[in-house]
Design an enzyme around this catalytic site. Sequence first.
Site, mmCIF file in Angstrom:
data_model
loop_
_atom_site.group_PDB
_atom_site.id
_atom_site.type_symbol
_atom_site.label_atom_id
_atom_site.label_comp_id
_atom_site.label_asym_id
_atom_site.label_seq_id
_atom_site.Cartn_x
_atom_site.Cartn_y
_atom_site.Cartn_z
ATOM 1 N N ASP A 117 0.521 -1.313 -0.213
ATOM 2 C CA ASP A 117 0.201 0.154 -0.172
ATOM 3 C C ASP A 117 0.663 0.914 -0.029
ATOM 4 O OD1 ASP A 117 -1.009 2.399 0.732
ATOM 5 O OD2 ASP A 117 -2.863 0.352 1.334
ATOM 6 N N ILE A 118 0.634 1.945 -0.604
ATOM 7 C CA ILE A 118 1.324 3.624 -0.822
ATOM 8 C C ILE A 118 0.990 4.233 0.085
ATOM 9 C CG2 ILE A 118 2.107 3.645 -3.043
ATOM 10 C CD1 ILE A 118 0.035 5.624 -3.936
ATOM 11 N N GLU A 164 -13.272 2.193 -1.585
ATOM 12 C CA GLU A 164 -12.615 3.641 -1.691
ATOM 13 C C GLU A 164 -12.166 3.061 -2.836
ATOM 14 O OE1 GLU A 164 -9.272 4.119 0.234
ATOM 15 O OE2 GLU A 164 -10.399 6.201 1.627
ATOM 16 N N HIS A 211 -10.575 -6.107 -2.263
ATOM 17 C CA HIS A 211 -8.891 -5.680 -1.760
ATOM 18 C C HIS A 211 -8.782 -6.846 -0.074
ATOM 19 C CE1 HIS A 211 -10.827 -1.916 -1.876
ATOM 20 N NE2 HIS A 211 -9.985 -1.810 -0.806
ATOM 21 N N HIS A 256 -6.935 -5.370 2.798
ATOM 22 C CA HIS A 256 -6.172 -5.175 3.524
ATOM 23 C C HIS A 256 -5.226 -6.195 4.677
ATOM 24 C CE1 HIS A 256 -7.083 -1.150 2.376
ATOM 25 N NE2 HIS A 256 -7.845 -1.393 2.700
#
Length: 129
Positions: free
Chosen positions: A29-30, A88, A93, A95
């Site tokens: 994750d950026i 978002e 996805h 995490h």
Amino acid sequence: MASVFTKIINGEIPSYKIAEDDNFYAFLDINPNAIGHTLCIPKKEVDKIFDLDEETYMGLMAFSRKVAKALEKTVDCKRVGIAVVGLEVPHVHVHLIPLNAMSEMTFQHKVSLTEAEFKALAKKVNAAL
């Protein structure tokens, strides 16, 4: 229109890839909650996790487990937490967040890494797979 994650899978947007197989992709994750915060996604673009077919859902969980085990080997943490929020980006996805404190799971606590640190971490976690 393709999601940002589909663009990452297709190489249109760069990422710090951790792992990839025929059906799934994992990358750092950026905007991470903690060092090692990783996203695991199906290559098939589906908005909601419970809209995945059962085979893809189970495959995503198995893939995420494999990546989480590699994170535990390479990132200093008490455990790896898992979250599926999905508001978002309209692409399923998972995490995976290396945790040492509950605040790291709130999505309000963020850490910063340089490009070199991201690259080194991605390489290290990938090697642990």
